[in-house]
Design an enzyme around this catalytic site. Structure first.
Site, PDB file in Angstrom:
ATOM      1  N   LEU A 165       4.160   5.007 -13.231  1.00 32.40           N
ATOM      2  CA  LEU A 165       5.122   4.820 -14.136  1.00 32.40           C
ATOM      3  C   LEU A 165       5.813   5.500 -14.504  1.00 32.40           C
ATOM      4  O   LEU A 165       6.269   6.488 -14.646  1.00 32.40           O
ATOM      5  CB  LEU A 165       3.909   4.425 -15.253  1.00 32.40           C
ATOM      6  CG  LEU A 165       2.316   4.244 -15.978  1.00 32.40           C
ATOM      7  CD1 LEU A 165       1.694   3.979 -17.054  1.00 32.40           C
ATOM      8  CD2 LEU A 165       2.746   2.776 -15.564  1.00 32.40           C
ATOM      9  N   ASP A 166       6.761   4.417 -15.004  1.00 35.65           N
ATOM     10  CA  ASP A 166       8.522   4.671 -15.910  1.00 35.65           C
ATOM     11  C   ASP A 166       7.936   5.867 -17.460  1.00 35.65           C
ATOM     12  O   ASP A 166       6.988   5.751 -17.767  1.00 35.65           O
ATOM     13  CB  ASP A 166       9.032   4.371 -16.282  1.00 35.65           C
ATOM     14  CG  ASP A 166       9.517   3.094 -14.684  1.00 35.65           C
ATOM     15  OD1 ASP A 166       9.600   2.952 -14.179  1.00 35.65           O
ATOM     16  OD2 ASP A 166       9.994   2.144 -15.709  1.00 35.65           O
ATOM     17  N   ARG A 167       9.018   6.796 -17.004  1.00 35.00           N
ATOM     18  CA  ARG A 167       8.202   8.251 -18.251  1.00 35.00           C
ATOM     19  C   ARG A 167       8.343   6.773 -19.485  1.00 35.00           C
ATOM     20  O   ARG A 167       8.122   7.658 -20.249  1.00 35.00           O
ATOM     21  CB  ARG A 167      10.068   8.923 -17.976  1.00 35.00           C
ATOM     22  CG  ARG A 167       9.799   9.285 -19.519  1.00 35.00           C
ATOM     23  CD  ARG A 167      11.621  10.688 -19.494  1.00 35.00           C
ATOM     24  NE  ARG A 167      11.356  11.758 -20.531  1.00 35.00           N
ATOM     25  CZ  ARG A 167      12.396  12.683 -20.364  1.00 35.00           C
ATOM     26  NH1 ARG A 167      13.007  12.801 -19.889  1.00 35.00           N
ATOM     27  NH2 ARG A 167      12.371  13.192 -21.255  1.00 35.00           N
ATOM     28  N   ARG A 177      10.452  -5.288 -15.673  1.00 27.16           N
ATOM     29  CA  ARG A 177      11.582  -5.265 -16.666  1.00 27.16           C
ATOM     30  C   ARG A 177      12.908  -5.646 -15.601  1.00 27.16           C
ATOM     31  O   ARG A 177      13.868  -6.707 -16.202  1.00 27.16           O
ATOM     32  CB  ARG A 177      12.438  -4.192 -16.153  1.00 27.16           C
ATOM     33  CG  ARG A 177      11.070  -3.062 -17.205  1.00 27.16           C
ATOM     34  CD  ARG A 177      11.660  -1.741 -16.943  1.00 27.16           C
ATOM     35  NE  ARG A 177      12.996  -0.893 -17.942  1.00 27.16           N
ATOM     36  CZ  ARG A 177      13.123   0.879 -17.545  1.00 27.16           C
ATOM     37  NH1 ARG A 177      12.582   1.136 -16.803  1.00 27.16           N
ATOM     38  NH2 ARG A 177      14.165   1.255 -18.312  1.00 27.16           N
TER      39      ARG A 177
END
Length: 316
Positions: A145-147, A247
């Site tokens: 997962l992105d930060r 996104r």
């Protein structure tokens, strides 16, 4: 893993057990010979210093139970202390564990914590878990997962389960659903975005993704959950698993995610300031997968207080 000492000084022989069976040899070596540079390991394989069942093998060889791996004495750098994870993150990660058995951990990852260290970060979620669970010999991320993205993430405690879940991910057998707040009024008829994505790495090391006809096939399914003035809460299902897929697809459709400092818009920044939103509004809310021993596992992670407060302000 069982070990016997060779008559030759410094040479070790490891017998591969069931847990390590099926793993690539190079990944196995990186774990067993921590600190030895990857280039040195590949050189040792090319020269035949490292052997399996007395024979030369390639780095992508898949180990089998009972294989005998010969490890020569290889110089390693002086050991460095593992980064000490702050009590704040340890507490939040411990509170975020939503499922645990002998083979799997599932964590509701907080926003702001990367999944692993690197690129200027001393530690991430996996280092935090290894500090919390020193008795666990094996802990590996199943996916990422992105930060700034919060929500459910899988961590394998056994190599066999890691391989099985990777197989399920490749075959679209793991159902992942995200909640995202986007700018504007998402059209009800827009239920699928299919646009090829190309990943680029800038000189700074930052990863950026764009829609490009030469990119990889990428598909995301969207559905409207709740509408607000100037924003829409949507559920996103990534059919494929590309970097920053949700996104970039939302941006491509004309409805960028709020709080997105990479792919957001100026209008979105204004709305975020009005709402007090200081992070990416993207949350891995639901996860469904099949465990070999116990069947289908369905998990949910509610939005955190920060994101719930944003929705309450929009409703008012």
């Amino acid at each position: 893993m069982t070990e016997t000492e060779s008559a030759r000084q410094g040479v070790r022989h490891l017998a591969v057990d069931e847990d390590s069976a099926g793993q690539r040899l190079d990944n196995f070596l990186l774990r067993e010979l921590k600190g030895v540079p990857r280039t040195r390991l590949y050189k040792a394989l090319r020269k035949g210093e490292i052997r399996v069942n007395k024979g030369r093998v390639k780095p992508d060889y898949r180990l089998e139970a009972g294989d005998n791996v010969r490890l020569p004495p290889l110089r390693t750098p002086a050991p460095t202390e593992a980064p000490v994870v702050s009590r704040q993150w340890v507490g939040r990660v411990e509170a975020g564990i939503v499922y645990e058995d002998k083979s799997l951990l599932v964590v509701n990852k907080p926003s702001g914590l990367a999944v692993h260290g690197g690129s200027g970060l001393n530690y991430g979620l996996i280092e935090c878990l290894r500090q919390m669970r020193p008795q666990d010999r094996y802990l590996e991320l199943v996916h990422r997962l992105d930060r700034d993205t919060s929500g459910l993430i899988l961590i394998a405690r056994k190599p066999a389960l890691l391989r099985e879940l990777h197989r399920q991910l490749r075959g679209d057998e793991v159902d992942k659903r995200y909640l995202a707040l986007v700018q504007g009024s998402w059209p009800k008829a827009l239920s699928r975005v299919e646009a090829p994505l190309q990943k680029n790495v800038l000189k700074s090391g930052e990863r950026m993704v764009r829609v490009d006809r030469e990119g990889k096939r990428s598909v995301t399914e969207f559905s409207v959950v709740e509408r607000f003035k100037g924003a829409t809460l949507v559920e996103a299902k990534p059919v494929t698993g590309r970097t920053h897929q949700i996104r970039v697809h939302a941006l491509h459709a004309g409805y960028p995610l709020l709080g997105d400092d990479k792919y957001g818009s100026r209008e979105g920044e204004v709305l975020c300031k009005q709402l007090g939103l200081r992070r990416l509004f993207l949350h891995a809310a639901r996860l469904s997968l099949k465990l070999p021993e116990s069947g289908r596992l369905e998990l949910q992670a509610p939005l955190d207080d920060e994101l719930n407060e944003i929705l309450q302000r929009l409703r008012k």
